[in-house]
Design an enzyme around this catalytic site. Structure first.
Site, PDB file in Angstrom:
ATOM      1  N   CYS A 108      48.383 -69.290 -16.179  1.00  0.00           N
ATOM      2  CA  CYS A 108      48.610 -70.254 -15.126  1.00  0.00           C
ATOM      3  C   CYS A 108      50.024 -70.743 -15.041  1.00  0.00           C
ATOM      4  CB  CYS A 108      47.761 -71.461 -15.430  1.00  0.00           C
ATOM      5  SG  CYS A 108      46.484 -71.143 -16.616  1.00  0.00           S
ATOM      6  N   MET A 149      49.705 -37.462 -33.385  1.00  0.00           N
ATOM      7  CA  MET A 149      48.606 -36.942 -32.565  1.00  0.00           C
ATOM      8  C   MET A 149      47.423 -37.930 -32.616  1.00  0.00           C
ATOM      9  SD  MET A 149      50.098 -34.406 -31.301  1.00  0.00           S
ATOM     10  CE  MET A 149      48.909 -33.489 -30.347  1.00  0.00           C
ATOM     11  N   GLU A 174      58.199 -42.841 -21.854  1.00  0.00           N
ATOM     12  CA  GLU A 174      59.240 -43.838 -22.010  1.00  0.00           C
ATOM     13  C   GLU A 174      60.549 -43.132 -22.353  1.00  0.00           C
ATOM     14  OE1 GLU A 174      58.707 -46.820 -25.042  1.00  0.00           O
ATOM     15  OE2 GLU A 174      60.374 -47.930 -24.192  1.00  0.00           O
TER      16      GLU A 174
END
Lengths: 480, 1507
Positions: free
Chosen positions: B23, B500, B911
């Site tokens: 909020c 992995m 990324e």
């Protein structure tokens, strides 16, 4: 986990052998044992793969990356424990195993595979040298008695495991000495018999009884055995050779490889035997029919016996020297294999079919052959055809048929036990290695047909687990 | 069907208790306490300006809730009661408040009757009710439909009252009793009954409103007689669209922006404490307020409940809030001892409520605010010359005249800010803390009473002989545990890392006996609150705890700290012996054995039951320490799982209100892995002695496996576990073990209700599973393995095979067989072989591994395959997962892009940026451009040009293999090529923080989506989440934040490097997450707005079909793609040692790469072909028809695996009932609200420059609702001119006012934005070459260098450009800066964190933890008070004095700074340059320095050579 970069620094070092010119003069082992230092370097090439294909392709499930790692840490004892946990005869597989593991080594994809077989041998020989391999008697005996029929690799592995589980094991062997094909089939230049005796000695000290010169099914009847023992395991091997039934087959001077090798092995170890000149190669033109390992062994023996000339004939076309897309990694490829025997002389011909044996005075002296052509059909299957006009003859004084084996002998043992056979003539069992007859189990080539020594050991071990479970309701033996 | 709070009841995978909110919060207050209508009006204004921080539900006029809290408006009430004929007593002598009643009059009557009776009993007279006048048309449709009957109650106390506080207490008890009684009715009445407040001091107006509606809806607020001196406001953003009036804030004493992560634990501990509470003031009435925490309240309302109790039982506001949300005192070297001791003392009383929080609180006279220990929420304030204080989540919420501003500041982490309107003063944090610390002799109390392990009498460690081999077997050890888990911990003092994903069976599907720990999955923070970085932000974390009997928290005595203080929770054998032998000063310990006779299968459960009783008796007898021990197993006795025993005992004691009277300590052979310890703490353990793990360590040393001493080994092991624990807590955003304890931050996967109810109540377990029978069987399997052999066959420990495939180990779906088939099929383009592969994966009847392996399609009418949509259409839905160039080789990365472009699917750049050369198509028609550009927390390579070259921009919130964790690309992997596209220096380590520092909550994410959409309006924005309980709720919030697509990743997905325990144990499979998300979105009516995608070990067409039926429109593949390109699962990615050249940057190894794009194309075509076959069988013409068709899935009953039989997938297959008109797949586009942004105007104004050549200059006004100013313009510049943009200062805009969030985000080269005024959070994020100049309004009189001028997280992920800020920046300045050159006059905490390049000149004070994780770039700090060193994190940097080049740099920058901003500070430094120079400190990253020096050397050598 630390990066294992050994494979970038160290190249695969080929196995080293005594000089061909030297080694053909005797029957001693042709391979030279690698030093511990070299083994450590070679072990450093192992990458400790997250998915070790070597471990997958080894029928025994040898803990290859784990013991390579222990070698690297110079923790030989640990390496030995790991090796010993899955393999009852590492000093033998370390010498003569075709090493499926190396064909599926990940490094083999774009580099040379790790020398897994030789590392194995180094571990076990190191262990023998240090005296770590001592007879170990089980702490508790079960009062169960088991008969193992046949003392080849399957029988020995099975007996060893059952003995560990505390059962009283008796091995029956129809030959004079134990070892089966290891003793009589494999020439000394690949496996000196002292290696086998060293192992047998330990087994005996572990209280495994080895009764030789007893042909079960003939000398002792199956009913008797079944009565006297709580379980019986048949490990008689696959001894019926594939014959070549063509014109002139009944001529003298044509023999099976196993017979030829057996006489030679007996002679080398000084065992008593009846000499047969038909099985001796000295000064003869020797033709070996069959291009496999057994044929190569015969070749090596023939050289050593002083053959005039040795030729090995193979019906199939010459296999490629490197892996083709037909046999993709990590599967065992069909490759042209040049053994030490091939290096020692003689010739190899491929795509040759023997059409007839030609004789003189009842003795073979020539082979009638034809060249073959191979084509692939629509499905990719190989179809062979004779090349017209390519017929030729070769001089032959001794023909050795090394065309593989069909199935176990049915006379004697198998018939006497009245166990069910499969279509190929092998003994059938359920998933727990039990034959159609209760209490009677089977393992090794006798059950699965002609195969590799690692498979025989693996079968023997699995059968042992099943027998133990059958007798004791549960088993703590390993089952891979 | 609606229950409490109007949330739907629990159905399918939707759990109403998971709803979250976040909020905007603020207050305005007159320091002098002068009440007026104008303050109220201003408060409403502030609320309105926070609208963008709240959210809108499915119906655009219904907000998530808003409200205000004011002082009791007596004058107004006197006026209106007169009309209602209610006789109102004098001010302060009555209580009043708004009550939400159910709608029907008979229900209202029933409630009022109850109230009357309870009031009478409590000596109150109900004076009357007044219907609160409202304008119903002012609110949205769904708000109106659920609007309660809103009435105001007036009560007067009978008899004498001492003072206002006394009356307030009595009103509190009255209210609690009414609440409890009406709740106890458990009927419809209670479900809509809610008391907003009942007080003699404050009054609350709130509801399911949009912020701007509050003043319009409540007609009272228009009345000029409505006067107050303070207004607290709150605007709510919830993750759902379910209308709830009661959850609007403020609550009775506070309003909260943030999230309490440790709620489950806090609530349970508060419950347990009820047994030991007593209060002199509340005396016997105390019981009436139980339960202290109202059930089913939100986290904020629960916190309010606790705060209210602490305050009303005689603690000051500051004292109470400091107890609940303490600052990070443990590692703070700037705190005075007394203050530290104050906090330490109180940590013995109760755990903190941990999580991001900006809290505004008040009692009607004092108003204050506080920020959590890590400052994870923004809170800015200004003090005006006319004595107003305005505090809010952002600046500019109230137009204050610049010359009227006296001070502009921000709330700092853990600090309290308090205004006392009676004393007419602001009380500074320092004074508050001093006062608090002074109140009692805390230091002495601590010194005299605290027990420490060192002080306990010596005891001999248990010397019982242990047959280690047997015990290892009994506790389920494998060779892997020794070699791959424990050994690395001894060697490195760190948790082992792997790579992995997880392709082994879930515990409940494994054929091998599993430890109970393995049935639990770690949870993590995503979107609604940030995970934290336990390494770089270690200063806020702590493992220290008081353990042992706790006292009454409502009093404070020296005895309260008579507890055992542990610095960390792992006990050595000697230490646990000391506790076992405790028998001093009232402390006694009782050991309870976990062993049971194996003779009967029911004995384990019996033992658990009796353990509960034994523990209860022991506590009642006064044993303050209970040791649960599994020592002593033998051939007849096995041990109850430590976790089952602990959970059962802990919850039993909580239920009996006894838990806080004792410590629960585990002496267990089971625990060894970090996850094991974490799960024990999560379920209430106080300390753990892992004695078998210690024996194993001894064994390993003895066997020469590691060459260190035993002492060192133990130290390393404990260190590794401690670090691992911190990592696990921090991935949930929790900083201290004390708060994590018992907070049950985990989800069970495959445990039956029976087990959960007994041992882990409140832990969520959604697919049922193992019963006590099964768990007993598993325990006995292990026992058999160890003791079951009468014959003593020498055997190795089992291989394990969990982390690596082993022939005799755990099953893996990626095994030699399946890998070989997949490679062979795709290389030969042979569909038959592919079919063999897919059979090997799909048919798991012998080795069930995934949840979906147990699903089956229902029989339906098949259609001809020709009727099924084409392969081409299907292929478009395929994407590959985010794998960065860095984690995989250039070849692999580019081939994946080529292949996906060929099939018109999408590849993901991952990324770390992308070489712009790849944006240009190749001559043969191929393209290496990744359609999806990822924006991850490190922001590496995320510049404007990168963003505009995307079809999709993906915000990566979490990654399946390590959700909640950051990443690290070690320097040796950062090659020239990688450094170039990441805009960093080769060789310098790159750290990705766990959170996005601009996403600490859901409204922040909405902001980032808005920012990115502005930069590239054409790209769709997607958000990547990871499956866990509650992901559906988060997804609903994300959908409301206008994401176009949501990706639900399964936790099984792969990674380039991650702790093994995270790969295995964090997060859940996609089947659950996807289905939960789909169901929740459907329930919320949000499904049609977003597309769903899923990934995580997707391998075959069957996987895709199931994903579609569970709700996904798109499908991602990752590991499979790598395997096709040559990967054979070596799991060496983290070692840069991939022998296949797939996952490595090593030049030599890359040459070994053998993949081809064709192989991938073949694979995707196989999948599409296979999928069409499935579709035709199931009768689907298009994939769209398949979405969400869970009704056609069923459990495969043919799989007879014993454990699998107990599973129940009905929740996954659940299909929520909705009206037919609603689409259950994406059918409409999101409205991004970017058409009215200021940039539209800027672009128009810039036309001349954009068309070419001209220089543009203009001036405009700006306010806080103008967000992301400059972003769209920058996108435009880059799309026209590429990465190089325009010539510097081509486009110049000057703004006046308070800029909204993300001012100058991704500002492109050639653009200069000048701001006279102030700015909010995220200024200049991702700035890519632009220039930003900010200085205070020329009319203002405050000193810029001492006032906050820009907000938090500014210049995050900056790529390049310049910034000149005259004034102070908030927390996290220049985090992850790659190349920005900036000047600022002071910064908050965590400045220059993770910085990798650029220059930051700071000519003022810095906050704490400066330069944490800084691996590159340079910071110059003016250290006038000579105390900078204390606040700098020296892990990776060193402090140097200036050399001549530095001096020149600083000089130039100062001149520019003065030129642009007319900074007074700059001026004075320049004027006295020589004397100031001495005060500058150069912050130099060690690694960076080393690399720069090698460069220099290289250059010199090159020069020498060329000569």
């Amino acid at each position: 986990m630390k990066a294992k970069k050994g494979f970038l620094k160290v190249k695969r070092e080929k196995a080293s052998y005594r000089l061909a010119s030297e080694r053909v003069k005797d029957y001693k082992e042709v391979a030279l044992l690698r030093s511990d230092g070299d083994t450590i370097r070679q072990a450093s090439r192992c990458m400790d793969c997250g998915t070790p294909f070597c471990n997958w392709s080894c029928p025994l499930g040898n803990y290859i990356p784990e013991w390579n790692d222990e070698i690297l840490k110079k923790n030989w004892r640990k390496a030995f424990e790991l090796l010993n946990a899955t393999n009852n005869l590492p000093e033998i597989t370390g010498r003569i195993c075709p090493a499926l593991c190396e064909y599926s080594c990940v490094l083999g994809l774009n580099d040379d595979a790790v020398t897994i077989r030789e590392n194995e041998l180094a571990i076990i020989e190191h262990a023998f040298k240090k005296g770590w391999i001592k007879p170990e008697k089980p702490k508790k005996r079960t009062n169960k008695k088991i008969a193992v029929v046949g003392s080849g690799p399957a029988g020995l592995a099975c007996a060893t495991q059952l003995n560990k589980a505390g059962h009283a094991v008796t091995i029956f062997e129809r030959d004079k000495k134990a070892g089966g094909i290891l003793r009589y089939g494999i020439p000394d230049f690949k496996l000196e018999k002292r290696i086998l005796d060293r192992r047998l000695d330990i087994l005996k000290k572990e209280c495994i009884i080895i009764k030789t010169s007893i042909n079960v099914g003939v000398d002792i009847k199956s009913a008797d055995l079944i009565k006297r023992f709580d379980a019986v395991c048949l490990t008689g091997g696959s001894r019926i050779p594939r014959d070549i039934n063509i014109e002139g087959r009944d001529l003298k001077g044509i023999c099976f490889a196993m017979d030829f090798l057996t006489q030679s092995n007996r002679a080398v170890t000084g065992e008593k035997y009846t000499y047969s000149d038909d099985l001796w190669a000295k000064d003869k033109n020797v033709i070996i029919i069959g291009g496999g390992d057994t044929g190569a062994d015969c070749m090596g023996v023939a050289h050593r016996q002083g053959a005039k000339n040795v030729i090995q004939l193979e019906i199939m076309s010459k296999p490629p020297e490197c892996r083709s897309h037909k046999y993709p990694w990590p599967y065992y490829p069909l490759l042209l294999k040049t053994t030490t025997s091939h290096e020692e002389g003689g010739e190899r011909y491929f795509s040759i079919m023997t059409k007839k044996f030609i004789g003189k005075y009842g003795f073979v002296n020539k082979l009638g052959c034809v060249k073959l052509d191979f084509k692939e059909d629509a499905k990719g299957c190989s179809v062979m055809s004779e090349i017209k006009g390519s017929e030729f003859e070769i001089d032959a004084d001794l023909v050795i048929i090394a065309a593989g084996f069909l199935h176990p002998e049915h006379e004697g043992l198998v018939h006497d036990f009245k166990v069910k056979l499969d279509k190929r003539g092998n003994v059938t069992t359920d998933n727990n290695f039990m034959t159609s007859k209760k209490k009677v189990f089977a393992a090794g080539d006798l059950r699965r047909g002609q195969s590799l020594i690692v498979w025989a050991i693996s079968e023997g071990r699995k059968a042992a687990f099943c027998i133990d479970k059958y007798l004791m309701q549960k088993s703590n033996l390993p089952y891979i | 069907m609606y229950k409490k709070n109007n949330f739907p009841h629990q159905q399918g995978l939707y759990y109403p208790e998971l709803e979250k909110d976040s909020c905007g919060v603020g207050f305005i207050c007159d320091i002098q306490g002068r009440s007026s209508y104008s303050i109220l009006k201003k408060g409403l204004n502030i609320l309105e300006r926070l609208t963008h921080r709240g959210a809108v539900g499915a119906d655009s006029k219904t907000g998530d809730g808003a409200g205000i809290l004011i002082q009791m408006p007596h004058e107004f009430l006197a006026k209106v009661t007169a009309q209602e004929k209610i006789e109102l007593p004098d001010e302060g002598l009555y209580g009043s408040g708004i009550i939400f009643f159910p709608k029907k009059s008979f229900q209202i009557k029933k409630c009022k009757d109850s109230i009357f009776k309870i009031a009478k009993r409590n000596k109150f007279k109900v004076l009357g009710y007044r219907t609160v006048p409202v304008k119903e048309t002012a609110i949205g449709k769904s708000a109106r439909e659920t609007q309660p009957q809103i009435e105001q109650i007036f009560v007067a106390p009978l008899g004498r009252i001492k003072n206002k506080l006394d009356l307030e207490r009595r009103l509190y008890i009255l209210r609690k009793e009414i609440e409890n009684k009406i709740t106890a009715l458990k009927s419809k009445e209670e479900s809509n009954f809610y008391i907003c407040s009942l007080s003699c001091k404050i009054f609350i107006y709130k509801g399911l409103l949009m912020p701007y509606q509050v003043g319009k809806f409540y007609l009272d607020l228009k009345d000029k007689a409505m006067k107050t001196a303070l207004v607290l406001v709150h605007s709510r953003y919830s993750t759902n669209t379910f209308p709830s009036w009661a959850l609007a804030q403020p609550f009775r004493m506070l309003a909260h922006n943030g999230e309490i992560n440790t709620l489950k634990g806090n609530v349970n501990w508060m419950k347990a404490r009820e047994g030991s509470l007593s209060s002199k003031i509340l005396n016997s009435r105390l019981k009436k307020v139980f339960p202290i925490i109202t059930p089913q309240g939100s986290d904020s309302s629960s916190l309010d409940n606790a705060f209210e109790l602490l305050h009303l039982s005689d603690r000051s506001l500051a004292h109470a809030i400091a107890m609940l949300i303490p600052l990070a005192w443990q590692k703070n070297n700037e705190l005075g001892k007394k203050i530290k001791d104050f906090y330490k003392y109180h940590s013995a009383l109760m755990e903190s409520w941990d999580g991001p929080a900006a809290i505004a609180f008040t009692d009607g006279k004092k108003v204050g605010a506080l920020l959590d220990r890590n400052g994870l929420r923004p809170a800015r304030y200004i003090i005006t010359k006319d004595n107003l204080v305005i505090m809010a989540s952002e600046m500019g919420v109230l137009d204050a005249e610049s010359k009227n501003i006296k001070y502009s500041g921000r709330l700092e982490p853990g600090k309290i800010f308090l205004i006392d309107t009676e004393k007419k003063t602001i009380i500074d944090d320092e004074i508050i803390k001093k006062e608090l610390a002074k109140a009692q002799p805390y230091s002495k109390w601590l010194k005299d009473n605290v027990l420490s392990l060192n002080k306990l009498p010596k005891a001999k460690a248990n010397k019982d002989k242990i047959d280690l081999k047997t015990q290892m077997l009994a506790f389920g050890y494998s060779r892997e545990d020794l070699n791959k888990i424990i050994l690395p911990m001894l060697e490195e003092g760190k948790e082992p890392i792997g790579s992995m994903g997880n392709d082994a069976p879930h515990a409940v599907l494994s054929k091998r006996s599993q430890l109970v720990f393995n049935y639990f999955k770690q949870l993590f923070a995503q979107v609604t609150n940030p995970p934290i970085d336990p390494i770089r932000e270690e200063i806020v974390t702590s493992l220290s705890c008081f353990i042992g009997p706790e006292k009454n928290i409502l009093s404070q005595e020296p005895e309260h700290v008579k507890r055992l203080y542990l610095k960390q929770p792992l006990l050595t054998n000697e230490q646990v012996s000391k506790i076992i032998n405790l028998n001093q000063s009232g402390f006694r310990a009782k050991t309870l054995s976990l062993c049971f006779e194996i003779s009967k299968k029911t004995n384990m459960l019996k033992r658990i039951n009796s353990l509960c009783n034994e523990a209860e008796i022991a506590v009642k007898k006064g044993y303050g320490f209970i040791i649960l021990s599994d020592r002593g197993i033998n051939n007849r006795k096995a041990a109850v799982s430590s976790l089952l025993a602990l959970g059962a005992v802990h919850h039993h004691l909580v239920k009996k209100l006894l838990r806080t009277k004792t410590a629960l300590i585990l002496e267990t052979g089971e625990a060894r892995d970090v996850h094991h310890f974490a799960m024990l703490f999560a379920h209430g353990a106080d300390a753990i002695n892992p004695y078998i793990a210690f024996e194993v360590i001894k064994y390993l040393i003895k066997n020469d496996e590691v060459k260190i001493t035993f002492e060192q080994a133990i130290k390393n092991y404990i260190k590794a576990v401690n670090q691992g624990l911190l990592k696990i807590l921090s991935k949930m955003g929790i900083s201290t073990l004390q708060s994590y304890k018992g907070a049950q931050i985990c989800e069970a996967l495959g445990l039956s209700k029976e087990v959960i109810d007994k041992c882990f109540p409140q832990t969520i377990s959604r697919i049922e599973g193992a019963s006590f029978d099964t768990l007993t069987k598993e325990a006995l399997m292990r026992h058999q393995e160890a003791y079951g052999q009468s014959r003593d066959i020498e055997k190795l420990l089992p291989a394990g095979g969990v982390y690596q495939w082993k022939k005799d180990g755990e099953f893996h779906l990626w095994n030699p067989h399946s890998i070989a088939l997949l490679q062979d099929a795709t290389r030969k383009n042979d569909y038959e072989i592919y079919k063999k592969f897919s059979e090997a994966i799909n048919n798991q009847s012998n080795n069930p591994t995934t949840l979906r392996s147990l699903f089956d399609f229902k029989k339906t009418k098949a259609i001809a395959i020709s009727e099924v949509e084409s392969e081409k259409e299907i292929l478009k839905r395929f994407v590959t997962g985010a794998m960065s160039f860095g984690s995989i080789s250039k070849e692999a990365h580019e081939y994946i892009a080529i292949a996906l472009n060929r099939i018109k699917g999408k590849s993901n750049t991952g990324e770390g940026g992308e070489d712009p050369l790849r944006f240009i198509p190749l001559e043969n028609g191929d393209s290496k451009r990744s359609a999806i550009k990822q924006v991850a927390s490190g922001r590496f390579g995320v510049n404007t040009n990168y963003l505009i070259n995307a079809d999709e921009i993906q915000i990566k919130i979490a990654q399946g293999a390590k959700p909640g964790e950051g990443g690290q690309l070690p320097g040796h992997k950062v090659s020239e090529a990688i450094a170039k596209i990441r805009f960093t220096t080769p060789g310098v380590t790159l750290i990705s923080p766990p959170p996005h520092h601009d996403i600490y909550s859901i409204e922040d994410l909405a902001q980032l989506i808005f920012d990115l959409k502005n930069v590239n309006p054409k790209a769709r924005i997607s958000v990547k989440l990871v499956s866990e309980i509650g992901v559906g709720t988060v997804a609903a919030g994300v959908a409301k934040g206008h994401a176009d697509m949501i990706l639900i990743s399964g936790a099984d997905g792969g990674t380039g490097a991650s702790p093994l325990s995270s790969i295995k144990h964090a997060g859940l499979p996609w089947e659950l997450g996807l289905s939960e998300t789909h169901q929740t979105l459907v329930l919320n009516g949000l499904r049609s707005r977003v597309r769903l995608q899923t990934d995580g070990q997707m391998r075959t067409a069957r996987d895709v079909a199931i994903a579609a039926m569970l709700g996904a429109e798109e499908y991602g593949f990752c590991t499979a793609a790598l395997i096709i390109l040559g990967c054979v699962m070596l799991r060496h990615c983290h070692l840069n040692n991939c022998a296949l050249g797939v996952a490595t940057q090593d030049e030599v190894l890359r040459k070994r790469f053998s993949g081809k794009p064709e192989y991938l194309v073949n694979y995707f075509k196989f999948i599409a072909r296979d999928l069409r076959e499935i579709m035709s069988q199931l009768g689907f013409r298009t994939l769209d028809e398949m979405i969400g068709r869970t009704d056609l899935l069923k459990t495969n009953k043919n799989i007879n695996f014993w454990k699998a039989k107990e599973l129940d997938f009905s929740k996954i297959f659940y299909k929520p009932e909705i009206n037919k008109s609603q689409d259950i797949r994406c059918s409409i586009k999101q409205d991004h609200n970017i058409n009215q942004v200021l940039d539209k105007k800027l672009i128009k104004l810039s036309e001349a420059a954009l068309k070419g050549g001209a220089i543009v200059r203009d001036e405009l006004k700006i306010n806080n609702t103008n967000r992301a100013t400059g972003a769209m313009l920058s996108g435009k510049v880059c799309s026209l001119f590429g990465e190089d943009g325009l010539i510097d200062d081509s486009i110049n805009f000057k703004f006046k006012g308070v800029a909204g969030q993300s001012f100058a985000a991704w500002l492109a080269k050639g653009i200069t934005l000048e701001l006279e005024g102030m700015a909010n959070d995220y200024v200049g994020k991702g700035i890519s070459g632009g220039k930003v100049i900010i200085y205070p309004d020329k009319d203002s009189t405050f000193e810029a260098s001492k006032n906050i001028i820009i907000g938090n997280t500014t210049f995050y992920g900056a790529i390049s450009g310049e910034a000149y800020i005259s004034g102070v920046a908030g927390e996290r300045y220049c985090v992850r800066n790659s190349g920005l050159i900036s000047v600022v006059e002071g910064v908050g905490d965590h400045g220059c964190e993770y910085m990798t390049g650029g220059i930051s000149l700071i000519i003022g004070k810095t906050g704490r933890n400066f330069a944490a994780g800084m691996s590159g770039g340079i910071a110059y700090v003016l250290d006038e008070d000579k105390d900078f060193r204390k606040r700098c994190n020296l892990e990776m940097v060193e402090l140097e004095s200036l050399n001549s080049m530095d001096k020149e740099t600083i000089h130039n920058l100062l001149h520019k700074h003065y030129k642009y901003t007319k900074s007074k500070k700059a001026e004075s430094i320049i004027d006295n340059y020589d004397s100031y120079l001495k005060k500058f400190i150069k912050v130099m990253p060690l690694e960076y320095k080393r690399i720069l020096e090698t460069y220099k050397l290289d250059k010199k050598l090159n020069v020498a050579e060329s000569k």
